[in-house]
Design an enzyme around this catalytic site. Structure first.
Site, PDB file in Angstrom:
ATOM      1  N   ALA A  16       0.849  -1.210   0.000  1.00  0.00           N
ATOM      2  CA  ALA A  16       0.000   0.000   0.000  1.00  0.00           C
ATOM      3  C   ALA A  16       0.876   1.249   0.000  1.00  0.00           C
ATOM      4  O   ALA A  16       2.092   1.171   0.221  1.00  0.00           O
ATOM      5  CB  ALA A  16      -0.888   0.014   1.252  1.00  0.00           C
ATOM      6  N   VAL A  65       7.190  -7.579   9.889  1.00  0.00           N
ATOM      7  CA  VAL A  65       8.535  -7.139  10.303  1.00  0.00           C
ATOM      8  C   VAL A  65       8.719  -7.149  11.824  1.00  0.00           C
ATOM      9  O   VAL A  65       9.844  -7.091  12.310  1.00  0.00           O
ATOM     10  CB  VAL A  65       8.902  -5.736   9.736  1.00  0.00           C
ATOM     11  CG1 VAL A  65       8.957  -5.748   8.218  1.00  0.00           C
ATOM     12  CG2 VAL A  65       7.945  -4.650  10.248  1.00  0.00           C
ATOM     13  N   ASN A  91      10.332   0.776   4.680  1.00  0.00           N
ATOM     14  CA  ASN A  91       9.150   1.634   4.612  1.00  0.00           C
ATOM     15  C   ASN A  91       8.021   1.180   5.537  1.00  0.00           C
ATOM     16  O   ASN A  91       7.231   2.014   5.991  1.00  0.00           O
ATOM     17  CB  ASN A  91       8.665   1.640   3.146  1.00  0.00           C
ATOM     18  CG  ASN A  91       7.249   2.142   3.013  1.00  0.00           C
ATOM     19  OD1 ASN A  91       7.002   3.346   3.074  1.00  0.00           O
ATOM     20  ND2 ASN A  91       6.294   1.223   2.848  1.00  0.00           N
ATOM     21  N   SER A 144      10.158  10.536   8.836  1.00  0.00           N
ATOM     22  CA  SER A 144       8.967  11.405   8.798  1.00  0.00           C
ATOM     23  C   SER A 144       9.350  12.782   9.326  1.00  0.00           C
ATOM     24  O   SER A 144      10.304  12.915  10.105  1.00  0.00           O
ATOM     25  CB  SER A 144       7.873  10.833   9.693  1.00  0.00           C
ATOM     26  OG  SER A 144       6.758  11.700   9.755  1.00  0.00           O
ATOM     27  N   TYR A 157       4.321   7.897  18.319  1.00  0.00           N
ATOM     28  CA  TYR A 157       4.621   7.815  16.876  1.00  0.00           C
ATOM     29  C   TYR A 157       5.852   8.675  16.575  1.00  0.00           C
ATOM     30  O   TYR A 157       6.781   8.233  15.887  1.00  0.00           O
ATOM     31  CB  TYR A 157       3.415   8.258  16.024  1.00  0.00           C
ATOM     32  CG  TYR A 157       3.750   8.232  14.548  1.00  0.00           C
ATOM     33  CD1 TYR A 157       3.886   7.027  13.874  1.00  0.00           C
ATOM     34  CD2 TYR A 157       3.980   9.412  13.839  1.00  0.00           C
ATOM     35  CE1 TYR A 157       4.237   6.983  12.530  1.00  0.00           C
ATOM     36  CE2 TYR A 157       4.326   9.388  12.492  1.00  0.00           C
ATOM     37  CZ  TYR A 157       4.452   8.168  11.843  1.00  0.00           C
ATOM     38  OH  TYR A 157       4.815   8.129  10.512  1.00  0.00           O
ATOM     39  N   GLY A 188       6.363  14.934   4.934  1.00  0.00           N
ATOM     40  CA  GLY A 188       5.262  15.517   5.701  1.00  0.00           C
ATOM     41  C   GLY A 188       4.005  14.740   5.335  1.00  0.00           C
ATOM     42  O   GLY A 188       4.068  13.525   5.128  1.00  0.00           O
ATOM     43  N   GLU A 193      -3.157   5.133   3.100  1.00  0.00           N
ATOM     44  CA  GLU A 193      -4.030   4.481   4.094  1.00  0.00           C
ATOM     45  C   GLU A 193      -3.565   4.787   5.526  1.00  0.00           C
ATOM     46  O   GLU A 193      -4.154   4.308   6.490  1.00  0.00           O
ATOM     47  CB  GLU A 193      -4.025   2.958   3.866  1.00  0.00           C
ATOM     48  CG  GLU A 193      -4.663   2.556   2.553  1.00  0.00           C
ATOM     49  CD  GLU A 193      -4.492   1.071   2.243  1.00  0.00           C
ATOM     50  OE1 GLU A 193      -4.166   0.277   3.144  1.00  0.00           O
ATOM     51  OE2 GLU A 193      -4.679   0.708   1.068  1.00  0.00           O
ATOM     52  N   PHE A 194      -2.482   5.560   5.662  1.00  0.00           N
ATOM     53  CA  PHE A 194      -1.877   5.808   6.974  1.00  0.00           C
ATOM     54  C   PHE A 194      -2.912   6.264   8.020  1.00  0.00           C
ATOM     55  O   PHE A 194      -2.982   5.714   9.124  1.00  0.00           O
ATOM     56  CB  PHE A 194      -0.766   6.866   6.838  1.00  0.00           C
ATOM     57  CG  PHE A 194      -0.080   7.199   8.123  1.00  0.00           C
ATOM     58  CD1 PHE A 194       1.039   6.487   8.536  1.00  0.00           C
ATOM     59  CD2 PHE A 194      -0.542   8.218   8.943  1.00  0.00           C
ATOM     60  CE1 PHE A 194       1.679   6.797   9.740  1.00  0.00           C
ATOM     61  CE2 PHE A 194       0.086   8.525  10.141  1.00  0.00           C
ATOM     62  CZ  PHE A 194       1.196   7.808  10.541  1.00  0.00           C
TER      63      PHE A 194
HETATM   64  P1  NDP Z   1       0.054   2.811   4.457  1.00  0.00           P
HETATM   65  O1  NDP Z   1      -0.808   2.427   5.621  1.00  0.00           O
HETATM   66  O2  NDP Z   1      -0.613   3.169   3.185  1.00  0.00           O
HETATM   67  O3  NDP Z   1       1.122   1.640   4.160  1.00  0.00           O
HETATM   68  C1  NDP Z   1       1.825   1.044   5.218  1.00  0.00           C
HETATM   69  C2  NDP Z   1       2.543  -0.191   4.710  1.00  0.00           C
HETATM   70  O4  NDP Z   1       3.287  -0.757   5.795  1.00  0.00           O
HETATM   71  C3  NDP Z   1       1.572  -1.261   4.217  1.00  0.00           C
HETATM   72  O5  NDP Z   1       2.082  -1.829   3.048  1.00  0.00           O
HETATM   73  C4  NDP Z   1       1.583  -2.285   5.340  1.00  0.00           C
HETATM   74  O6  NDP Z   1       1.401  -3.589   4.806  1.00  0.00           O
HETATM   75  C5  NDP Z   1       3.009  -2.147   5.878  1.00  0.00           C
HETATM   76  N1  NDP Z   1       3.127  -2.642   7.238  1.00  0.00           N
HETATM   77  C6  NDP Z   1       2.566  -2.156   8.365  1.00  0.00           C
HETATM   78  N2  NDP Z   1       2.867  -2.944   9.412  1.00  0.00           N
HETATM   79  C7  NDP Z   1       3.660  -3.945   8.926  1.00  0.00           C
HETATM   80  C8  NDP Z   1       4.283  -5.078   9.510  1.00  0.00           C
HETATM   81  N3  NDP Z   1       4.161  -5.357  10.819  1.00  0.00           N
HETATM   82  N4  NDP Z   1       5.013  -5.899   8.720  1.00  0.00           N
HETATM   83  C9  NDP Z   1       5.136  -5.644   7.406  1.00  0.00           C
HETATM   84  N5  NDP Z   1       4.559  -4.594   6.784  1.00  0.00           N
HETATM   85  C10 NDP Z   1       3.827  -3.757   7.547  1.00  0.00           C
HETATM   86  O7  NDP Z   1       0.960   4.017   4.993  1.00  0.00           O
HETATM   87  P2  NDP Z   1       2.105   4.884   4.273  1.00  0.00           P
HETATM   88  O8  NDP Z   1       2.392   4.393   2.931  1.00  0.00           O
HETATM   89  O9  NDP Z   1       1.736   6.301   4.459  1.00  0.00           O
HETATM   90  O10 NDP Z   1       3.317   4.591   5.258  1.00  0.00           O
HETATM   91  C11 NDP Z   1       4.559   4.093   4.827  1.00  0.00           C
HETATM   92  C12 NDP Z   1       5.662   4.672   5.708  1.00  0.00           C
HETATM   93  O11 NDP Z   1       5.687   6.091   5.529  1.00  0.00           O
HETATM   94  C13 NDP Z   1       5.486   4.444   7.189  1.00  0.00           C
HETATM   95  O12 NDP Z   1       6.739   4.135   7.761  1.00  0.00           O
HETATM   96  C14 NDP Z   1       4.981   5.785   7.714  1.00  0.00           C
HETATM   97  O13 NDP Z   1       5.310   5.975   9.061  1.00  0.00           O
HETATM   98  C15 NDP Z   1       5.737   6.717   6.798  1.00  0.00           C
HETATM   99  N6  NDP Z   1       5.215   8.066   6.663  1.00  0.00           N
HETATM  100  C16 NDP Z   1       3.942   8.280   6.223  1.00  0.00           C
HETATM  101  C17 NDP Z   1       3.467   9.575   6.091  1.00  0.00           C
HETATM  102  C18 NDP Z   1       2.080   9.883   5.687  1.00  0.00           C
HETATM  103  O14 NDP Z   1       1.638  11.043   5.866  1.00  0.00           O
HETATM  104  N7  NDP Z   1       1.332   8.957   5.107  1.00  0.00           N
HETATM  105  C19 NDP Z   1       4.341  10.725   6.363  1.00  0.00           C
HETATM  106  C20 NDP Z   1       5.659  10.382   6.823  1.00  0.00           C
HETATM  107  C21 NDP Z   1       6.069   9.098   6.934  1.00  0.00           C
HETATM  108  P3  NDP Z   1       0.510  -4.766   5.452  1.00  0.00           P
HETATM  109  O15 NDP Z   1      -0.576  -4.125   6.251  1.00  0.00           O
HETATM  110  O16 NDP Z   1       0.018  -5.520   4.240  1.00  0.00           O
HETATM  111  O17 NDP Z   1       1.475  -5.554   6.260  1.00  0.00           O
HETATM  112  C1  8X3 Z   2       3.259  10.765   9.028  1.00  0.00           C
HETATM  113  C2  8X3 Z   2       2.142  11.082   9.855  1.00  0.00           C
HETATM  114  O1  8X3 Z   2       0.855  12.667  11.316  1.00  0.00           O
HETATM  115  O2  8X3 Z   2       3.218  12.837  11.388  1.00  0.00           O
HETATM  116  O3  8X3 Z   2       4.484  10.548   9.620  1.00  0.00           O
HETATM  117  O4  8X3 Z   2       2.033  13.663   9.454  1.00  0.00           O
HETATM  118  S1  8X3 Z   2       2.079  12.628  10.523  1.00  0.00           S
END
Ligand code: NDP
Ligand code: 8X3
Length: 257
Positions: A16, A65, A91, A144, A157, A188, A193-194
């Site tokens: 995702a 992970v 990631n 982040s 977080y 940022g 799906e975060f």
């Molecule tokens: P999403 O929720 O869209 O994607 C998160 C991904 O992480 C999914 O593919 C999920 O896969 C995987 N994941 C979560 N937990 C596990 C686990 N235990 N083992 C393996 N895979 C895992 O979020 P984002 O794409 O936004 O997030 C990706 C990264 O970016 C994260 O580290 C987040 O902290 C960081 N980030 C996001 C921001 C934002 O605003 N969205 C900003 C800054 C940083 P599955 O559930 O299939 O295991």
């Molecule tokens: C991404 C999430 O809330 O800090 O790291 O922008 S947030």
């Protein structure tokens, strides 16, 4: 610019958001992809699509992970061509809730720290020795803005992402003298799906996070990660912060409407 053709790129959390977009970006650059996440069905669908579209090789591993033994066993028993990882994109990660610390849920703290910090450590520990032995490799962590600044309710977080920053800097020091590069790309707000995960499926609350501003797309971050990975070998972009134009800090956004 460094070519990705003939290179193996391992992306955690590729089912995702940012991880999936990174898979698409590296596929379009001709890399072979090792994709990991818990939702293996999503990975398989993505791998089939990318293999057809770009004529690249993909291998999927169902991986949580947080599970140290599973990480060690899965990465220790990869089929031969997949053992030689050139780029690791750490990631996989998540946020859970935005409660005040004194009202927070220890289960949610564990989930964030186990995934964002310990998961990243387990994967890095399993992959980096091979990079050192082969004399090439690059670890790109997805940190982040939350690893640089606090915001109310961000507590654990943010702490997990401050830890990612410390681990990026620490690994860079520990790998000094090897050709292995270490980077963090720190976004940022990115609309993925975060926030739906953070607020446990509450889509209204999740969409309100991005309301009235143009957030980054996962593709914006994938573009940055690919750029970082394709610099010449003597160039290590150690830290890159990418914000929406409408965001100035963790607490300062410009919203319209
Ligand atoms: P999403 O929720 O869209 O994607 C998160 C991904 O992480 C999914 O593919 C999920 O896969 C995987 N994941 C979560 N937990 C596990 C686990 N235990 N083992 C393996 N895979 C895992 O979020 P984002 O794409 O936004 O997030 C990706 C990264 O970016 C994260 O580290 C987040 O902290 C960081 N980030 C996001 C921001 C934002 O605003 N969205 C900003 C800054 C940083 P599955 O559930 O299939 O295991
Ligand atoms: C991404 C999430 O809330 O800090 O790291 O922008 S947030």
């Amino acid at each position: 610019m460094l070519t990705m053709k003939g290179r193996t790129v391992f992306i955690t959390g590729a089912s995702a958001g940012i991880g999936k977009a990174c898979a698409e970006a590296f596929a379009s650059a001709g890399a072979s992809l090792l994709l990991a996440a818990r939702r293996a069905d999503r990975l398989r669908a993505l791998a089939a699509e990318l293999a057809t579209k770009h004529g690249i090789q993909c291998h999927c591993v169902e991986l949580d992970v947080r599970q140290r033994t599973q990480v060690e066993n899965t990465l220790g028993t990869l089929p031969a061509p997949w053992k030689e990882i050139d780029v690791l994109v750490n990631n996989a990660g998540l946020g859970r809730g935005m409660d005040k610390l004194q009202e927070g849920s220890p289960e949610e703290w564990e989930e964030m720290l186990d995934t964002n910090v310990k998961g990243l450590l387990f994967v890095t520990r399993a992959v980096v020795p091979g990079m050192v032995a082969r004399g090439r490799g690059h670890v790109v962590n997805i940190g982040s803005l939350a690893g640089r600044e606090l915001y109310p309710g961000g507590n654990v977080y943010c702490a997990s992402k401050f830890a990612v920053k410390a681990l990026t800097r620490g690994l860079k020091m520990d790998l000094l003298g090897t050709p292995v590069r270490v980077s963090t790309v720190d976004p940022g707000m990115v609309e993925t799906e975060f926030s739906v995960v953070r607020f446990r499926g509450d889509k209204n609350r999740a969409s309100s996070v991005y309301k009235g501003l143009k957030a980054l797309t996962p593709e914006d971050i994938a573009d940055a990660v690919l750029w970082v990975a394709t610099r010449p070998l003597h160039v290590d972009v150690t830290e890159m912060v990418v914000l929406p134009t409408a965001q100035a800090s963790a607490t300062l956004n410009h919203r319209e409407g």
